[in-house]
Design an enzyme around this catalytic site. Sequence first.
Site, PDB file in Angstrom:
ATOM      1  N   ASP A   1       1.726   1.758  -1.723  1.00 46.97           N
ATOM      2  CA  ASP A   1       0.501   1.894  -0.944  1.00 46.97           C
ATOM      3  C   ASP A   1      -0.644   2.154  -1.924  1.00 46.97           C
ATOM      4  O   ASP A   1      -0.519   2.962  -2.849  1.00 46.97           O
ATOM      5  CB  ASP A   1       0.625   3.050   0.060  1.00 46.97           C
TER       6      ASP A   1
ATOM      7  N   GLU B   1      -2.795  -2.457   3.112  1.00 49.34           N
ATOM      8  CA  GLU B   1      -2.695  -2.219   1.692  1.00 49.34           C
ATOM      9  C   GLU B   1      -1.298  -1.789   1.272  1.00 49.34           C
ATOM     10  O   GLU B   1      -1.107  -1.261   0.183  1.00 49.34           O
ATOM     11  CB  GLU B   1      -3.716  -1.141   1.278  1.00 49.34           C
TER      12      GLU B   1
END
Length: 908
Positions: free
Chosen positions: A768, A812
């Site tokens: 992430d 993301e």
Amino acid sequence: MKRTLSVVILLLLGIAAVLGTERYDRSRSEARIVAGVRQQLNESAGRFQDDLRVLQGLNERLAGALAAVPGAEADPFGSIAPGMVRARPDIRSIVFVRKLRIEQVYPVAGNEPVIGLDYGLQPQFMAKISYMIRRRVPVIDASTRLVQTGRTGLIFRAPIFDGPDSAGGDGYRGMTALTVDLEHTLRRTGLIGPETLFDLAIRSREEGRHTSSLFGDPGLFEQPHVAAAITLPDATWELAAVPKNGLVYDPARAWLIRGVGASVVLALLLAVLYRRGAWRSCPGGHPARDGLASLRTLLLVATLAPMPLMIGLAGWLVYTASIRAVEDLERQQVDELADQLRDEVIGFFEVPRAAAVFNASQFKSGLIGLDRREDLLRSFLLQLRQQPLLTLLAVGAADGGYLAAGSPPAEAERSLRILQADPRSGGAMHIDRVDDDNRRSTSAGIGNPRYDARAMPWFEAARQADSLRWYPAYRYAIHDPGGLFEDMGMGMSVALRDGDGRLEGVLTADVALSQIGCFLRAEVARTDGIAFLAESGGALLASSSGEPIYHLEDGQVRRVLADQSGTPEIRLLGTRILHLGRPAGRLALDVDGRRYSARWQSIQLPDGPLLTLALALPESRYAEPAERALNRIGLLILGFWVFGVAVALLVAWWLSRPLLSISRWAEDLAGGGDRLSPSVRSPVREIAVLAHALERMAERQRSHARDLERQVAERTQALVQANQRLVGLSLTDGLTGLANRRHFDEVLAREGDRARRDRRPLSLLMLDVDWFKLYNDQYGHPAGDVVLCQIARILLESVRRPGDLAARYGGEEFAVILPGLDASEAGVMAEHIRGRIEALAIAHVHGLAGRVTISIGVAEMDLDDAHAAATLVGQADAALYRAKAGGRNRVEIARPEAGPGAPPHARA
């Protein structure tokens, strides 16, 4: 197809014919050249060998006559030697040697340096002499330079023994030797000279010794050459002859053959295309109605029409690049040679400086003095032998007297002289020759009748200074009978004073400027260039052209200026240098249609005058290599053009073949035929669409309109459904190019089943981007997309094993499936990925350390858990959030408690 094939075959045959004709013409031309070189070499080598035998026979007859009168060799030598010289005027000298010392010499004039010569002190001659004594055979020595001239000579030696033959050379009494100039003999027998067709090299192969080069460039033996051999009693001489550069195959003939051949092939191609109907009919054989030419012809024209322009552009670019390369090479060559000349000139003027310093220190220490003239002369003579560049070492007394040791610059032998002028006897200059033991031998005459050292520039320069001084170039005022000292000199002088500071005399050491000219001439001879050395005012000191640097007008010396030189190149370059007024520079000259690349530079002698050294090299010396290179490039371009034509023909045939099939089928349908549609395969989408359209038209003719509409609707529905299925089965993320979530789920399930089946570990990375929302808010979503693409690239570069998969999990978040790696190994991989992304140093004002970072969670699948794949995602996700909570930009490995559901290594 047949037309295209015939064109290709004709083109290939034409190219083969042109290349074959050029090769045949080249081989015939080279064969003629080699045959001429071989014939000339064999004839000249035969004359050379016969000449060597004649000279050796003369020497052996002399040795036989002297052997018959032991101890009384002078009389037969004096009567036989003059006859030998009359028979062979090219004989340089004839000597009788008792043991190893020369006793008799004929003629004496010009051979004074060898009188009394002890070969035992000349190791360069002893190898052949030892061989002669040991083997009792005559020898020919061509590996050394003559003492008389310093040039390579042929020395014929014949031994003289007393008593019967015995081993070890017992009874050796002496030998006879006659000398001729090697280059003169080669020129006399036709082996060298302007009329020869070849460059020559000679080497000697002797028993038990390495081959030694006797003449020419030894590199000729490494090139393809015509060979000949001359067998001598003590060695075998090998000759290599390579055709001169001007005799090589003329490139103009090659280009003429290529041009004529290309024109003939092009005419034949046009004729074949015309006869095959390329401009007269359509593919179906019917007269053309709406088309000017066939598709194949138009494709060929469209493809081949730009080729001349492209080839011309490529040729122009190659030509300009070649010219630039040649200019760079010229500049490099000029710079290298100019720097070499500069170093040599500086070293040349270092000689008189070092000699003056040495002798001044000798005077100062009392080792030599004006009151010990014989010791002084012996020291001077020894120094002149050690340093042949010196011309004069002299002292001028305070009363005008003069004592010097000199080496005449205009004498080829450069034998030494003693020069002495005593004012008490009128000041006449007496000149005596010097033998090998540095003693006066014979008088060389009387020179200047009233020589006064005090009137010389070197005396005046030293008298006015308290230190070693350079004096300007001046004409020697020796006026010797043979004019051997008719030259200009330059050097350094120093005053000699007693303890009270009174002038006792002046010491001078100088060099003749003609020696610099000889050096410049030798250095630039191989380049066909020009070089000169001048004073700052433009007066010439030396030049490679050999022209005089001064003239006598009414007894006065008139110096020749560079801008008034009789050599056009020197005159023009001197004028430009004087006009520009710069101490150094470079320029291009055009003299009588010949271009030169020139460079000049200044040489500042230590505490002395400023000199200008100029060099000009002709650009034509690089034209031949550049022309050869351009010829090769031209052939390469021609080859590419031929290849392009062949490819164009092939592509035109490949592209037009489906259309030809379709057109023939359409003509058949128009005529009422019911032939099935041809099988058309083409990489061109429009051709495939056309084929399907024509097929549907045929179906419409054979079936009812309602059935055709139904079939079209069914096909349309089938295409829509297929497109929907393709969209649903899309496996790639559109932004990053990684696998999408759907593909990730499928691969994770499949790899999980395989891992449990094979009992192999399976690990998962969940990644992430830290503070990514803030990044988007700060830099915008397009910049955020760029960051995601960069991270995706790192993942693709890092995950390379078969079975590994990098996917975009959402937003993301990314995920990486690592089959075969346990948690610790996957952690190493994760750390590597984290470090690489951090190393990108993408600016992020809200990120850690002001850059974009990622956090990674690592988990290993429990192979005993039936729902391990889903559990694995949760564990990796939990580890990811622990990494986030732990400060971000870090890797966390899931550590489940040991138990039935824990990974094997955790339970262990």
